[in-house]
Design a protein around this motif. Structure first.
Motif, PDB file in Angstrom:
ATOM      1  N   LYS A  18       0.818  -1.220   0.000  1.00 26.63           N
ATOM      2  CA  LYS A  18       0.000   0.000   0.000  1.00 26.63           C
ATOM      3  C   LYS A  18       0.847   1.263   0.000  1.00 26.63           C
ATOM      4  CE  LYS A  18      -3.837  -1.736   2.812  1.00 26.63           C
ATOM      5  NZ  LYS A  18      -4.318  -1.588   4.203  1.00 26.63           N
ATOM      6  N   CYS A  19       2.109   1.136   0.407  1.00 29.33           N
ATOM      7  CA  CYS A  19       2.956   2.337   0.515  1.00 29.33           C
ATOM      8  C   CYS A  19       3.374   2.816  -0.858  1.00 29.33           C
ATOM      9  CB  CYS A  19       4.196   2.038   1.360  1.00 29.33           C
ATOM     10  SG  CYS A  19       5.370   3.415   1.361  1.00 29.33           S
ATOM     11  N   VAL A  20       3.058   4.085  -1.163  1.00 32.86           N
ATOM     12  CA  VAL A  20       3.410   4.633  -2.468  1.00 32.86           C
ATOM     13  C   VAL A  20       4.662   5.515  -2.392  1.00 32.86           C
ATOM     14  CG1 VAL A  20       1.054   4.489  -3.331  1.00 32.86           C
ATOM     15  CG2 VAL A  20       1.828   6.594  -2.223  1.00 32.86           C
ATOM     16  N   LYS A  21       5.343   5.488  -1.282  1.00 34.34           N
ATOM     17  CA  LYS A  21       6.589   6.232  -1.093  1.00 34.34           C
ATOM     18  C   LYS A  21       6.399   7.745  -1.291  1.00 34.34           C
ATOM     19  CE  LYS A  21       8.805   2.294  -0.646  1.00 34.34           C
ATOM     20  NZ  LYS A  21       7.751   1.367  -0.927  1.00 34.34           N
ATOM     21  N   CYS A  22       5.243   8.242  -0.855  1.00 33.62           N
ATOM     22  CA  CYS A  22       4.968   9.665  -1.066  1.00 33.62           C
ATOM     23  C   CYS A  22       5.780  10.534  -0.133  1.00 33.62           C
ATOM     24  CB  CYS A  22       3.481   9.939  -0.883  1.00 33.62           C
ATOM     25  SG  CYS A  22       2.897   9.673   0.809  1.00 33.62           S
ATOM     26  N   GLY A  23       6.113  10.019   1.049  1.00 31.98           N
ATOM     27  CA  GLY A  23       6.936  10.805   1.969  1.00 31.98           C
ATOM     28  C   GLY A  23       6.142  11.557   3.015  1.00 31.98           C
ATOM     29  N   ALA A  24       4.806  11.445   2.983  1.00 27.25           N
ATOM     30  CA  ALA A  24       3.998  12.183   3.956  1.00 27.25           C
ATOM     31  C   ALA A  24       4.396  11.817   5.385  1.00 27.25           C
ATOM     32  CB  ALA A  24       2.512  11.899   3.736  1.00 27.25           C
ATOM     33  N   CYS A  25       4.858  10.600   5.568  1.00 27.86           N
ATOM     34  CA  CYS A  25       5.199  10.136   6.916  1.00 27.86           C
ATOM     35  C   CYS A  25       6.477  10.775   7.443  1.00 27.86           C
ATOM     36  CB  CYS A  25       5.320   8.626   6.912  1.00 27.86           C
ATOM     37  SG  CYS A  25       6.351   8.001   5.575  1.00 27.86           S
ATOM     38  N   ARG A  43       8.547   5.451   5.644  1.00 30.20           N
ATOM     39  CA  ARG A  43       8.708   5.039   4.244  1.00 30.20           C
ATOM     40  C   ARG A  43       9.963   4.194   4.057  1.00 30.20           C
ATOM     41  NH1 ARG A  43       9.460   9.763  -0.344  1.00 30.20           N
ATOM     42  NH2 ARG A  43      11.108  10.488   1.029  1.00 30.20           N
ATOM     43  N   CYS A  80      -0.721   8.778   7.347  1.00 31.66           N
ATOM     44  CA  CYS A  80      -0.505   8.186   6.025  1.00 31.66           C
ATOM     45  C   CYS A  80      -1.784   8.191   5.205  1.00 31.66           C
ATOM     46  CB  CYS A  80       0.003   6.759   6.178  1.00 31.66           C
ATOM     47  SG  CYS A  80       0.025   5.868   4.617  1.00 31.66           S
ATOM     48  N   PRO A  81      -1.745   8.780   4.001  1.00 32.70           N
ATOM     49  CA  PRO A  81      -2.962   8.805   3.185  1.00 32.70           C
ATOM     50  C   PRO A  81      -3.415   7.400   2.781  1.00 32.70           C
ATOM     51  CG  PRO A  81      -1.095   9.726   1.969  1.00 32.70           C
ATOM     52  CD  PRO A  81      -0.625   9.490   3.359  1.00 32.70           C
ATOM     53  N   ASN A  82      -2.521   6.452   2.824  1.00 33.55           N
ATOM     54  CA  ASN A  82      -2.902   5.098   2.413  1.00 33.55           C
ATOM     55  C   ASN A  82      -3.033   4.123   3.572  1.00 33.55           C
ATOM     56  OD1 ASN A  82      -2.963   5.667  -0.427  1.00 33.55           O
ATOM     57  ND2 ASN A  82      -0.769   5.907  -0.247  1.00 33.55           N
ATOM     58  N   VAL A  84      -0.994   2.885   5.690  1.00 33.33           N
ATOM     59  CA  VAL A  84       0.001   1.825   5.790  1.00 33.33           C
ATOM     60  C   VAL A  84       0.339   1.624   7.274  1.00 33.33           C
ATOM     61  CG1 VAL A  84       2.344   1.118   5.187  1.00 33.33           C
ATOM     62  CG2 VAL A  84       0.972   2.413   3.550  1.00 33.33           C
ATOM     63  N   THR A  86       2.705   1.047   9.403  1.00 38.50           N
ATOM     64  CA  THR A  86       4.156   0.922   9.545  1.00 38.50           C
ATOM     65  C   THR A  86       4.538   0.296  10.877  1.00 38.50           C
ATOM     66  OG1 THR A  86       4.317   2.961   8.329  1.00 38.50           O
ATOM     67  CG2 THR A  86       6.330   2.156   9.315  1.00 38.50           C
TER      68      THR A  86
END
Ligand SMILES: Cc1cc2nc3c(=O)[nH]c(=O)nc-3n(C[C@H](O)[C@H](O)[C@H](O)COP(=O)(O)OP(=O)(O)OC[C@H]3O[C@@H](n4cnc5c(N)ncnc54)[C@H](O)[C@@H]3O)c2cc1C
Ligand code: SF4
Ligand code: SF4
Lengths: 426, 458
Positions: A18-25, A43, A80-82, A84, A86
């Motif tokens: 599910k992690c899209v590596k957006c970096g929000a975290c 991430r 996290c928008p998705n 995930v 973690t």
């Protein structure tokens, strides 16, 4: 079952996708905040776990080290928008690493701390001087021991006093209340039992004030979370089973904790982590989880009148949100109780919901970074000018006290229930 | 590959604490928000322009590619070390050097997180408007390099509109300053503008001078629901034609609303086909008046709901609708291509219609939302990569979406840049002469092609 299927990381492989590596975290991760390197972000840990599953990074100290840089605070999951998970992935990765290399080698990560001379010097000294005193009275299965696997009991660290008589030894198993009033199982937790017994006393007083029957199951153990943060899931499972048995022995309306960490374990992490591994236990763990409630939340729900029980004296306080409360959505209830207490003025600090830096055993492996996170917290507290900082987790209380004392500050650190039980406890 | 001697020299420049070659670091500096992955040979965290300069000099001598990186939140792979080399991370250069409240300028290092800067100036009653959705984690250096924009661009413009000057290390290692602190200045070529949006291919930004504005008095948020996308689009042009420039004009199309509704159950009216989130800011009395005017102007355009936030909390509630879009998209399909085309704002309905045709032809869901105020539409092509043939279909569809935008007088990217992701499509938008001119600039500044090679230009 093949070995691959039993690998803890396989269980969370779908979640990792599910992690899209957006970096929000990156934004709220206290570990990243202090280490300032990508492998410390949520991430990064997900990416490393993904490579671990593929089997293409060797299990050298670097991977241990990266996975150890997590306080399991869950703020990445919140933001996290998705969605995930973690924290769950990190727990699985730690377990996998511990399994593959054996638990003792996990302490190679600890070894990195020993390599740090400054830490080693006072660490060794502290171990020699403080160790025996601090640990004499604590059974080896206690979470306190897990929290301080030694010998890094820092010399400059302010260690709380161990109680003369543990809380659970002071009371009978069942304290009868008024008929028709709720029956409550009190899950005490190590910190309250061995160190901050006054939290236990205050909790007990408040629920007795409300007429409740309070049961303190004698068979209860440490919740095991410190073990979880070290990847020792076997120990956590054993403790979970013992706790389950102790709690199930009694008919109760609620299972109540006055420790955010224990609450997090019973309410969320047991079913999630232990339940996933052990389908037979899952339903039982979930049944207890459904009944688990935090003391402040339950007090509010049962209609406590803080004006009858509260402090009675004027005080300016600020409130720190323990991570295990934040992730469970507990923020308003304790604040409401505090503001309803006559004489108390609540002043919000900067980043009240930011982690204090304790993070299970994180503060042992990464003492300096933990201090760094804690220093930010202390500053926010001191900046409010409050007389006391109030919170709902004995673990946080220890960490906050340490930080404030190191900063040379005299702000008091209290548990919400202590303020709420002032008048009824004389 | 880096040889041991070069590695030692790099270490000498930045110090052992600021260089990493462990597998963990290489993996964690090999991705960005595109989800592509390329492993570098080393990661360096320089702390000053001098160090950056020495790294680039060494890179030229040893012929090692250098890839600048901020937070790695880019959507087009601009910071990815394709082909290997050194990733140069700017996050240890993260000081706000000064905020000059007399002249309304600020000087910062590139690694400062955008929101940190915004909050610092807001404490002084000042305003830095650029607000990419990544502002909580992206860096100002990355924002300048990508010329990031956000919802407030309608009224205030994008990052480049606030950059007055830069300190830049050129690919050969020379440290230069461009622009300055004066509002006016016409001496020489405008290198500042050239570097804004250059995606880390022409120089490494080591300091930025920003223009600031006074913080607006107050703002008002309105959520408006229309029964057609045309109604929403006409609302945009009607508002602007009547000389009201809102801070924000965000729109969501029907597919987007369906996604959000399915997941979060917000109780949108049955007839909702498009939503416009409108925000105005400025003097309190003025925005009251403007909100009233806006309501009157858009009423006849198929408006089915009009909600105005009374306070900050309600405003946040209205924004929630917009923020829920991203998390709800995943329900459509697990993988998404997020393209950010721009068309003249009046052409928004036309391009949406063209996209609907493309969607039907390829039979893959496409969800659109974005900044209607400046015609910037986020076109989300939702696929499941594990289904055979979908990836190829998506690439074909993307190409047609770009063509549609270009046919209507638009561009392939308004915010995310070209990087690696859009590079294959560049010839759709730029002709051979344009590309030749750009390549000449790149070659003049970076004769050995060591700075972010293989990006942007084909
Ligand atoms: C959830 C999400 C939302 C986003 N929303 C928006 C949005 O609303 N608007 C928008 O415009 N973008 C948006 N983006 C894209 C991205 O956040 C921006 O492009 C941002 O400016 C990238 O900053 P960064 O620090 O992450 O840069 P990186 O991704 O690290 O790098 C981006 C590019 O800049 C170059 N670069 C970085 N620092 C420097 C420097 N100091 N000198 C020279 N070159 C440098 C890199 O080489 C690379 O080419 C979003 C991304 C995500 C994941
Ligand atoms: S964990 Fe969540 S927030 Fe972090 S990069 Fe992955 S998707 Fe983004
Ligand atoms: S749980 Fe906390 S410390 Fe761990 S990665 Fe997430 S935000 Fe960081």
């Amino acid at each position: 079952m093949t070995k691959k299927q039993t690998d803890p990381l396989e269980r969370v492989a779908q979640e990792m996708k599910k992690c899209v590596k957006c970096g929000a975290c990156r934004a709220n991760c206290p570990a990243f905040g202090t280490f300032q390197r990508e492998p410390a972000t949520a991430r990064g840990k997900v990416a490393l776990a993904q490579h671990l599953v593929k089997g293409d990074i060797t299990l050298d100290d670097g991977t241990y080290s990266a996975m150890s840089k997590c306080l399991l605070c869950g703020s990445c999951v919140d933001k996290c928008p998705n969605q995930v998970p973690t924290d769950e992935i990190v727990i699985a990765a730690r377990e996998a690493l511990a399994q593959r290399r054996g638990l003792t080698t996990f302490h190679k990560a600890v070894g990195q701390v020993i390599k740090n001379r400054k830490l080693m010097n006072f660490g060794a000294l502290a171990a020699a001087v403080l160790g025996p005193v601090f640990f004499r009275k604590i059974p080896s299965t206690s979470g306190l021991r897990l929290r301080f696997p030694m010998p890094f009991l820092g010399g400059s660290r302010h260690v709380p006093q161990i109680a003369k008589k543990p809380f659970m030894k002071r009371h009978p198993e069942i304290i009868k209340g008024e008929p028709g009033k709720p029956t409550i199982v009190f899950f005490v937790g190590c910190m309250t039992n061995f160190v901050y017994t006054e939290i236990g006393e205050a909790t007990l007083a408040l629920f007795r004030h409300l007429g409740c029957t309070v049961i303190i199951p004698q068979g209860q153990q440490c919740c095991g979370l410190p073990g979880m943060s070290g990847g020792d899931l076997e120990t956590v499972r054993e403790l979970a089973e013992q706790n389950l048995a102790a709690i199930e022995k009694h008919e109760a309306d609620y299972v109540m904790t006055a420790c955010a960490t224990c609450g997090g374990a019973l309410h969320k992490l047991y079913p999630l982590v232990i339940g996933k591994r052990n389908p037979e236990l899952k339903a039982r763990l979930q049944a207890v989880a459904d009944k688990t409630v935090d003391a402040a939340v339950l007090l509010q729900k049962l209609g406590l009148h803080p004006e009858e029980t509260g402090t009675g004296q004027r005080m300016r306080v600020t409130y720190h949100d323990p991570c295990h409360h934040r992730t469970a959505g507990i923020a308003k209830q304790p604040r409401t109780l505090l503001t309803q207490t006559p004489g108390l003025e609540l002043i919000e600090m900067d980043g009240a919901d930011r982690c204090c830096g304790l993070g299970g055993t994180f503060n042992v492996y990464h003492y300096e970074s933990s201090l760094d996170i804690n220093a930010g917290k202390s500053k926010a507290i001191i900046d409010t000018g409050a007389d006391a900082v109030v919170t709902g987790c004995p673990g946080c209380i220890m960490q906050l006290s340490d930080g404030l004392k190191q900063a040379g500050d005299k702000t008091r650190v209290l548990h919400t229930v202590e303020l709420l039980a002032r008048k009824i406890r004389r | 590959m880096l040889d041991a001697r070069t590695l030692q020299q790099l270490t000498d420049i930045v110090g052992a604490d600021n260089i990493a070659t462990g597998a963990q670091d290489l993996i964690c500096y090999g991705y960005d928000a595109t989800q592509m992955e390329f492993l570098p040979d080393a990661v360096v965290h320089p702390e000053s322009a001098e160090q950056v300069s020495r790294i680039l000099q060494l890179a030229n001598k040893e012929n090692v590619p250098v890839f600048p990186r901020g937070a790695g939140s880019g959507f087009t792979g601009g910071a990815l070390p394709k082909g290997g080399g050194v990733v140069l991370v700017t996050t240890r250069m993260n000081r706000i050097l000064r905020i000059d409240t007399d002249n309304l300028v600020a000087e910062v290092e590139p690694g400062v997180v955008t929101e940190t800067f915004q909050m610092a100036v807001e404490k002084l009653g000042l305003f830095y408007p650029p607000d990419p959705a990544s502002l909580k984690f992206s860096t100002l250096g990355g924002n300048v390099a990508e010329c990031a924009g956000g919802p407030r661009a309608v009224k205030y413009g994008v990052t480049k509109d606030f950059v007055m000057g830069l300190e830049v290390v050129l690919p050969t290692g020379a440290i230069i300053r461009t622009g300055g602190e004066t509002v006016k200045g016409v001496v020489g070529y405008d290198l500042t503008k050239l570097l804004c949006g250059s995606e880390g291919t022409l120089g490494i930004i080591t300091k930025i001078i920003f223009k600031l504005l006074p913080y607006p008095d107050s703002k008002k948020t309105m959520l408006t629901v229309f029964d057609s996308i045309d109604g929403a689009a006409r609302a945009v042009s009607t508002i602007i034609k009547n000389k009201i420039i809102p801070t924000t004009l965000e729109f969501m199309d029907h597919a987007t609303l369906t996604c959000v509704e399915r997941r979060f159950n917000l109780g949108m009216p049955e007839s909702a086909r498009a939503v416009l989130l409108i925000e105005v800011d400025g003097d309190r009395d003025l925005i009251e008046k403007q909100a009233g005017q806006i309501h009157k102007l858009i009423e006849p355009l198929g408006l089915v709901q009009f909600r105005v936030a009374k306070d900050a909390a309600e405003s946040e509630e209205l924004w929630r609708v917009r923020r829920l879009v991203s998390p709800s998209l995943r329900d459509v399909n697990p993988d998404k291509f997020n393209e950010d085309i721009v068309v003249p704002r009046s052409k928004v309905p036309d391009v949406i219609r063209r996209i609907e045709v493309i969607q039907k032809r390829y039979d893959i869901p496409i969800v659109n939302f974005g900044h209607a105020g400046d015609g910037n539409i986020h076109v989300n092509i939702m696929i499941d990569k594990s289904v055979p043939g979908q990836l190829e279909k998506a690439h074909e569809a993307i190409k047609e979406v770009f063509q549609a935008a270009l046919d209507l007088g638009g561009t392939m990217s308004g915010e995310h840049g070209v990087g690696l992701a859009k590079q294959p499509y560049i010839p759709l938008e730029l002709n051979a002469d344009q590309i030749t001119a750009m390549k000449a600039i790149k070659a003049a500044l970076d004769p050995n092609n060591i700075l972010n090679p293989g990006k942007m230009l084909p």
